[in-house]
Design a protein around this motif. Structure first.
Motif, PDB file in Angstrom:
ATOM      1  N   THR A   6     127.676  23.730  -0.081  1.00 47.92           N
ATOM      2  CA  THR A   6     127.049  24.542  -1.129  1.00 47.92           C
ATOM      3  C   THR A   6     127.927  25.698  -1.585  1.00 47.92           C
ATOM      4  O   THR A   6     127.682  26.294  -2.631  1.00 47.92           O
ATOM      5  CB  THR A   6     125.741  25.170  -0.615  1.00 47.92           C
ATOM      6  OG1 THR A   6     126.049  25.986   0.526  1.00 47.92           O
ATOM      7  CG2 THR A   6     124.742  24.110  -0.218  1.00 47.92           C
TER       8      THR A   6
ATOM      9  N   PHE B  36     131.258  19.233  -3.541  1.00 47.41           N
ATOM     10  CA  PHE B  36     130.108  18.326  -3.640  1.00 47.41           C
ATOM     11  C   PHE B  36     130.340  17.275  -4.718  1.00 47.41           C
ATOM     12  O   PHE B  36     131.123  17.467  -5.639  1.00 47.41           O
ATOM     13  CB  PHE B  36     128.823  19.121  -3.935  1.00 47.41           C
ATOM     14  CG  PHE B  36     128.804  19.784  -5.295  1.00 47.41           C
ATOM     15  CD1 PHE B  36     129.565  20.915  -5.544  1.00 47.41           C
ATOM     16  CD2 PHE B  36     128.018  19.281  -6.319  1.00 47.41           C
ATOM     17  CE1 PHE B  36     129.559  21.524  -6.804  1.00 47.41           C
ATOM     18  CE2 PHE B  36     127.996  19.881  -7.577  1.00 47.41           C
ATOM     19  CZ  PHE B  36     128.768  21.007  -7.813  1.00 47.41           C
TER      20      PHE B  36
ATOM     21  N   ASN C 101     123.690  17.970  -7.603  1.00 51.17           N
ATOM     22  CA  ASN C 101     123.992  19.373  -7.361  1.00 51.17           C
ATOM     23  C   ASN C 101     124.321  19.568  -5.877  1.00 51.17           C
ATOM     24  O   ASN C 101     124.216  18.622  -5.079  1.00 51.17           O
ATOM     25  CB  ASN C 101     122.790  20.234  -7.772  1.00 51.17           C
ATOM     26  CG  ASN C 101     123.214  21.613  -8.247  1.00 51.17           C
ATOM     27  OD1 ASN C 101     124.328  22.057  -7.980  1.00 51.17           O
ATOM     28  ND2 ASN C 101     122.326  22.291  -8.929  1.00 51.17           N
ATOM     29  N   THR C 102     124.652  20.797  -5.503  1.00 49.09           N
ATOM     30  CA  THR C 102     124.978  21.088  -4.100  1.00 49.09           C
ATOM     31  C   THR C 102     123.759  20.923  -3.197  1.00 49.09           C
ATOM     32  O   THR C 102     123.900  20.886  -1.983  1.00 49.09           O
ATOM     33  CB  THR C 102     125.482  22.529  -3.959  1.00 49.09           C
ATOM     34  OG1 THR C 102     124.518  23.410  -4.540  1.00 49.09           O
ATOM     35  CG2 THR C 102     126.807  22.735  -4.662  1.00 49.09           C
ATOM     36  N   SER C 103     122.575  20.829  -3.787  1.00 50.74           N
ATOM     37  CA  SER C 103     121.352  20.718  -3.003  1.00 50.74           C
ATOM     38  C   SER C 103     121.037  19.302  -2.546  1.00 50.74           C
ATOM     39  O   SER C 103     119.961  19.035  -2.021  1.00 50.74           O
ATOM     40  CB  SER C 103     120.182  21.258  -3.813  1.00 50.74           C
ATOM     41  OG  SER C 103     120.175  20.643  -5.085  1.00 50.74           O
ATOM     42  N   ILE C 104     121.961  18.373  -2.755  1.00 52.27           N
ATOM     43  CA  ILE C 104     121.815  17.037  -2.176  1.00 52.27           C
ATOM     44  C   ILE C 104     122.410  17.093  -0.767  1.00 52.27           C
ATOM     45  O   ILE C 104     123.426  17.751  -0.542  1.00 52.27           O
ATOM     46  CB  ILE C 104     122.540  15.987  -3.058  1.00 52.27           C
ATOM     47  CG1 ILE C 104     121.930  15.937  -4.473  1.00 52.27           C
ATOM     48  CG2 ILE C 104     122.524  14.615  -2.398  1.00 52.27           C
ATOM     49  CD1 ILE C 104     120.485  15.495  -4.560  1.00 52.27           C
TER      50      ILE C 104
END
Lengths: 156, 103
Positions: free
Chosen positions: B28, B43, B62-65
């Motif tokens: 992230t 990412f 996004n970085t939230s995966i």
């Protein structure tokens, strides 16, 4: 500084790619297909992310089957499953409303792909997840699930 | 060099279940390592799943995966002998593409 930041944050701007296009080194289709939607993905709230994707009002729909755990012990890997039963669904958006950057994924379905996906998310805290389905008629449909997170996933 | 993408397709009547595992740190940019140094953001930004060269699914992430994310998709019209390929590009410009023949 701003340019450096952009480059570091990933991807190359369209301006930088333009000369390559002219030289025939890249085909436009390829560039368009792969250009990451930075402004939407870096938006800091769900409303901004949706606006930047051109998504206006969404009607809540029971035709979106949305499976998610009620409680996630580890926010670093939370699996959700979405199946949209609306005809002509072209894309799904996954939004984790309280993450620092809420837009998690945009998935576009072509050919004989079904509007279905199982995706693993990082969730910073307990929050509501939003699944937005976009159909070919230009309408947007939405479903929500609340997930309680006992250990946040953004630090790890 | 990154690890191969693991692709699996299981035919269940008309519909195939497709599973894709992408090995990637999905950093992230907000994390620090043991010595307290920030770990740079790293990412996958875009990926695509193709059947015999034709697009099935195009995705942006996004970085939230999650780290080493596993995805599952479904598609019709897949039969034994078809080629299923997956390609990703991350924020550093690194790419990876792998292909399987559906069994």
């Amino acid at each position: 500084m701003e340019l450096r930041r952009k480059l570091l944050k990933g991807g190359v701007s369209a301006t930088l790619l333009a000369p390559l296009l002219g030289a025939g080194l890249l085909t436009p289709g390829r560039v368009l297909a792969s250009e990451w939607k930075r402004s939407a993905f870096t938006a800091q709230n769900a409303a901004d992310a949706l606006t930047r994707l051109g998504v206006a009002a969404s009607a809540e729909s029971r035709e979106i089957e949305f499976k998610a755990p009620e409680i996630a012990e580890n926010g670093g890997k939370v699996e959700i499953e979405i199946l949209c039963k609306l005809p002509n669904t072209r894309s799904l958006l996954i939004i984790a409303e309280k993450n620092p950057m809420p837009l998690c994924a945009e998935l576009n379905f072509n050919g004989k792909a079904l509007p279905y996906a199982r995706v693993q998310l990082k969730l910073a805290e307990t929050m509501r997840i939003r699944a937005v389905a976009r159909t070919a008629d230009g309408r947007n449909h939405v479903a929500f699930r609340e997930i309680k997170v006992t250990l946040g996933g953004c630090g790890g | 060099m990154s690890e191969p993408i693991r692709i699996r397709a299981q035919l269940q009547g008309e519909i195939a279940d497709i599973r894709v595992l992408m090995h990637h740190p999905m950093e992230t940019g907000q994390r620090r390592d043991e010595s307290g140094k920030p770990v740079p953001v790293h990412f996958i930004q875009t990926f695509s799943v193709k059947l015999n060269g034709q697009a099935l699914i195009d995705g942006q992430l996004n970085t939230s995966i999650s780290r080493n994310p596993l995805f599952a998709f479904k598609a019709g019209g897949i039969k034994a002998g078809d080629k299923l390929s997956v390609q990703w590009t991350d924020n550093t410009g690194a790419q990876r593409q792998d292909e399987i023949t559906v069994g």
